[in-house]
Enzyme design. Structure first.
Site, PDB file in Angstrom:
ATOM      1  N   LYS A   1      58.838 -25.636 107.703  1.00 39.48           N
ATOM      2  CA  LYS A   1      58.655 -27.052 107.149  1.00 39.48           C
ATOM      3  C   LYS A   1      57.987 -28.049 107.868  1.00 39.48           C
ATOM      4  O   LYS A   1      57.239 -28.646 107.348  1.00 39.48           O
ATOM      5  CB  LYS A   1      60.225 -27.495 106.832  1.00 39.48           C
ATOM      6  CG  LYS A   1      60.362 -28.693 106.283  1.00 39.48           C
ATOM      7  CD  LYS A   1      61.791 -29.188 106.142  1.00 39.48           C
ATOM      8  CE  LYS A   1      62.689 -29.382 107.308  1.00 39.48           C
ATOM      9  NZ  LYS A   1      64.231 -30.017 107.006  1.00 39.48           N
TER      10      LYS A   1
ATOM     11  N   TYR B   1      18.222 -27.304  95.742  1.00 31.11           N
ATOM     12  CA  TYR B   1      18.726 -26.812  96.844  1.00 31.11           C
ATOM     13  C   TYR B   1      17.774 -26.900  97.898  1.00 31.11           C
ATOM     14  O   TYR B   1      16.701 -26.423  97.922  1.00 31.11           O
ATOM     15  CB  TYR B   1      19.206 -25.293  96.828  1.00 31.11           C
ATOM     16  CG  TYR B   1      19.760 -24.771  98.147  1.00 31.11           C
ATOM     17  CD1 TYR B   1      21.090 -25.170  98.601  1.00 31.11           C
ATOM     18  CD2 TYR B   1      19.025 -23.928  98.807  1.00 31.11           C
ATOM     19  CE1 TYR B   1      21.442 -24.840  99.622  1.00 31.11           C
ATOM     20  CE2 TYR B   1      19.602 -23.425  99.986  1.00 31.11           C
ATOM     21  CZ  TYR B   1      20.677 -23.865 100.536  1.00 31.11           C
ATOM     22  OH  TYR B   1      21.107 -23.393 101.551  1.00 31.11           O
TER      23      TYR B   1
ATOM     24  N   GLY C   1      64.282 -25.945 112.024  1.00 33.79           N
ATOM     25  CA  GLY C   1      64.937 -25.715 110.375  1.00 33.79           C
ATOM     26  C   GLY C   1      63.807 -25.017 109.603  1.00 33.79           C
ATOM     27  O   GLY C   1      62.581 -25.079 109.844  1.00 33.79           O
TER      28      GLY C   1
ATOM     29  N   ASN D   1       8.448 -36.507  98.230  1.00 37.65           N
ATOM     30  CA  ASN D   1       9.044 -36.201  96.919  1.00 37.65           C
ATOM     31  C   ASN D   1       9.296 -34.804  96.559  1.00 37.65           C
ATOM     32  O   ASN D   1       8.303 -34.203  96.506  1.00 37.65           O
ATOM     33  CB  ASN D   1       8.293 -37.129  95.914  1.00 37.65           C
ATOM     34  CG  ASN D   1       8.835 -37.469  94.731  1.00 37.65           C
ATOM     35  OD1 ASN D   1       9.662 -38.077  94.344  1.00 37.65           O
ATOM     36  ND2 ASN D   1       8.627 -36.142  93.524  1.00 37.65           N
TER      37      ASN D   1
ATOM     38  N   HIS E   1      16.895 -34.467  91.555  1.00 41.12           N
ATOM     39  CA  HIS E   1      17.211 -33.639  90.720  1.00 41.12           C
ATOM     40  C   HIS E   1      17.431 -32.135  90.978  1.00 41.12           C
ATOM     41  O   HIS E   1      16.568 -31.608  91.392  1.00 41.12           O
ATOM     42  CB  HIS E   1      16.621 -33.774  89.319  1.00 41.12           C
ATOM     43  CG  HIS E   1      16.046 -35.186  89.195  1.00 41.12           C
ATOM     44  ND1 HIS E   1      16.539 -36.194  88.511  1.00 41.12           N
ATOM     45  CD2 HIS E   1      14.559 -35.539  89.325  1.00 41.12           C
ATOM     46  CE1 HIS E   1      15.741 -37.172  88.425  1.00 41.12           C
ATOM     47  NE2 HIS E   1      14.704 -36.820  89.200  1.00 41.12           N
TER      48      HIS E   1
ATOM     49  N   ALA F   1       3.773 -27.771  90.410  1.00 39.58           N
ATOM     50  CA  ALA F   1       4.717 -27.341  89.471  1.00 39.58           C
ATOM     51  C   ALA F   1       4.954 -25.908  89.486  1.00 39.58           C
ATOM     52  O   ALA F   1       3.929 -25.176  89.220  1.00 39.58           O
ATOM     53  CB  ALA F   1       5.097 -28.059  88.138  1.00 39.58           C
TER      54      ALA F   1
ATOM     55  N   LYS G   1      21.947 -28.607 102.940  1.00 42.40           N
ATOM     56  CA  LYS G   1      22.806 -27.954 103.972  1.00 42.40           C
ATOM     57  C   LYS G   1      21.777 -27.809 105.297  1.00 42.40           C
ATOM     58  O   LYS G   1      20.624 -27.467 105.238  1.00 42.40           O
ATOM     59  CB  LYS G   1      23.232 -26.646 103.558  1.00 42.40           C
ATOM     60  CG  LYS G   1      24.113 -25.768 104.615  1.00 42.40           C
ATOM     61  CD  LYS G   1      23.944 -24.409 104.797  1.00 42.40           C
ATOM     62  CE  LYS G   1      22.275 -24.005 105.111  1.00 42.40           C
ATOM     63  NZ  LYS G   1      22.267 -22.661 106.031  1.00 42.40           N
TER      64      LYS G   1
ATOM     65  N   ASN H   1      15.997 -19.766 101.853  1.00 42.36           N
ATOM     66  CA  ASN H   1      16.109 -19.549 103.293  1.00 42.36           C
ATOM     67  C   ASN H   1      16.764 -18.455 103.763  1.00 42.36           C
ATOM     68  O   ASN H   1      16.765 -18.312 105.086  1.00 42.36           O
ATOM     69  CB  ASN H   1      16.631 -20.917 103.896  1.00 42.36           C
ATOM     70  CG  ASN H   1      18.395 -21.129 103.146  1.00 42.36           C
ATOM     71  OD1 ASN H   1      18.440 -20.616 101.972  1.00 42.36           O
ATOM     72  ND2 ASN H   1      19.116 -21.492 103.932  1.00 42.36           N
ATOM     73  N   TYR H   2      17.457 -17.544 103.185  1.00 42.32           N
ATOM     74  CA  TYR H   2      18.224 -16.455 103.362  1.00 42.32           C
ATOM     75  C   TYR H   2      17.643 -15.177 102.737  1.00 42.32           C
ATOM     76  O   TYR H   2      17.303 -15.106 101.830  1.00 42.32           O
ATOM     77  CB  TYR H   2      19.660 -16.752 102.691  1.00 42.32           C
ATOM     78  CG  TYR H   2      20.658 -15.798 103.235  1.00 42.32           C
ATOM     79  CD1 TYR H   2      20.575 -15.263 104.622  1.00 42.32           C
ATOM     80  CD2 TYR H   2      21.489 -15.038 102.432  1.00 42.32           C
ATOM     81  CE1 TYR H   2      21.804 -14.242 105.140  1.00 42.32           C
ATOM     82  CE2 TYR H   2      22.209 -13.852 102.924  1.00 42.32           C
ATOM     83  CZ  TYR H   2      22.478 -13.649 104.062  1.00 42.32           C
ATOM     84  OH  TYR H   2      23.344 -12.570 104.534  1.00 42.32           O
TER      85      TYR H   2
END
Length: 458
Positions: free
Chosen positions: A24, A365, A13, A376, A362, A422, A350, A385-386
């Site tokens: 469908k 990436y 159909g 930590n 916090h 830091a 990732k 990484n790229y």
């Protein structure tokens, strides 16, 4: 396995009311095409072969179902359900039985269909009917002396016949040798000018074949999809069934009406799921897992005692015991978190392995990274990484402390017990047990004045 059962699924159909270019039967319900649900039911019944009659959308239907073991028959022109079955007759074994299903009726249960197949095995005509308070649009079951005499389509029914509440679902099972003979006798002298499969009921009566009727446990099992509204209705019915099974298994659902399982969800004991969560693919939740509101999990395994706070997204990953993730965490494919790993708000990970006891709490990436135990990661840390062409790995060994706002330019290794100050941009390996930092020398410019924006006149 039922060695003599052939299942024929009618799926040709167009679905005009769907207002879509997609056939469908390929519209999704609970993360699977409508046709996929019916095929799964056929497989659960142990059919010897399953044949799909397709039409609108051309090869899209066979291509979408390529992973299933099916045969396909094209109905190039649609002239009714009887005509559709006729196209598939060469695929059906003469000494078997044929069960006819529909690609847009996805919620039918195997327990409803099994008695029909058993009736056909015994040489009878198994017919699925249902009683509806408002049967408009359905073919009516006309009985004489309590026996089924024929089925009359709504458009062809008299006023008296339209008052009948027992209706045809279209689902039936018959000995194949009878089916092939009856299909050859069908005529299209009706209001639609089509060949109705249901007309074989009258032919069965003529030939003295006993018609054995059965009804589904739930009326919604035989509901079809002809519009997006009906699709949405069946989605909620299906999700409610899933929710009820989870509740029966001891899962705590904060609101069973606000749950979407689009695949399989396996839960241990004392699992709690808050509202508006979506589970896709195969998801496994261990004992005591808590899922906060508005989480999306896709092909995920989560070990016992882990807690996900609100708005956590996990895709193709493995989460260890006693973890804490969220809110607003994103775990991407290829990630493995060990025991007692903490991933906080606005953290993305990732294709990384994070070992036990490490914390990324916090605004960070972490990609293509191997991280040891008890690490930590300070707020605002980025693994770079790229390089624009290739991705490189970062290695962070046990007991490392990374200060806030640090960039690690891969490939790079941070040795065991090292500390990164830091604001460091790390471009070379950091030695174990040492403090490594890179930052501009702080200075104060005496007498410097901040520019002042001139005031607007008026």
């Amino acid at each position: 396995m039922h060695p003599k059962l052939d299942i024929l699924i009618l799926a040709a159909g167009k679905g005009t009311r769907m207002r879509s270019d997609l056939p469908k039967v390929l519209h999704q319900l609970a993360g699977r095409p409508l046709l996929g649900h019916v095929v799964a039911t056929a497989q659960a019944l142990g059919a010897a072969r399953t044949c799909v009659v397709y039409g609108f959308g051309g090869e899209a239907v066979p291509q979408a179902m390529a992973e299933a073991t099916l045969s396909f028959v094209l109905q190039a022109e649609q002239h009714g359900t009887g005509h559709a079955v006729k196209q598939a007759l060469p695929q059906l074994a003469d000494d078997g039985v044929t069960l006819v299903l529909y690609g847009d009726v996805p919620l039918i249960h195997t327990t409803t269909l099994a008695p029909l197949a058993a009736a056909a095995d015994a040489g009878k005509f198994g017919l699925l009917t249902v009683n509806l308070a408002h049967p408009d649009g359905y073919g009516r079951i006309v009985r004489e002396n309590a026996r089924v005499a024929r089925i009359v389509e709504h458009k062809d029914a008299s006023a008296a016949e339209r008052a009948i509440q027992e209706v045809n679902t279209g689902i039936l099972a018959v000995p194949t040798r009878h089916l092939k003979r009856w299909i050859g006798e069908l005529r299209n002298d009706n209001a639609q000018g089509e060949y109705y499969l249901t007309d074989i009921v009258a032919l069965a009566v003529r030939d003295g074949v006993e018609i054995e009727t059965h009804q589904p446990q739930h009326d919604w099992e035989v509901l079809g999809v002809n519009s997006k509204a009906q699709l949405a209705e069946l989605e909620r019915i299906h999700q409610n069934e899933v929710a009820q099974r989870l509740l029966a298994d001891g899962v705590t659902l904060m609101d069973p009406a606000r749950l979407d399982v689009r695949g399989s969800l396996v839960c241990g004991r004392d699992v709690t799921i808050d509202v508006n969560c979506v589970f896709e693919g195969r998801v496994e939740l261990g004992d005591g897992v808590q899922i906060g509101a508005n989480c999306v999990l896709r092909n995920v395994s989560i070990a016992a005692g882990t807690r996900l706070d609100a708005f956590t997204l996990i895709d193709d990953a493995t989460i260890g015991e006693a973890g804490r993730l969220g809110p607003f965490s994103r775990i991407r494919p290829g990630t493995r978190l060990a025991r007692d790993v903490h991933v906080g708000n606005f953290v993305e990970i990732k294709n990384s392995a994070i070992d036990a006891g490490s914390k990324i709490n916090h605004l960070s990436y972490v990609g293509d990274t191997t991280m040891g135990q008890r690490v930590n990661i300070g707020a605002g840390t980025i693994t770079c990484n790229y390089d624009g062409a290739n991705k490189h790995r970062t290695v962070i060994e046990d007991d490392v402390f990374v200060g806030s706002d640090t960039q690690l330019v891969a490939p790079v290794t941070v040795g065991q017990g090292a500390t990164l100050g830091a604001g460091t941009t790390l471009t070379r390996d950091a030695p174990p047990g040492e403090l490594t930092l890179s930052r501009a020398k702080q200075q104060t410019i005496s007498g410097w004045k901040r520019p002042i924006k001139p005031k607007k006149e008026g």
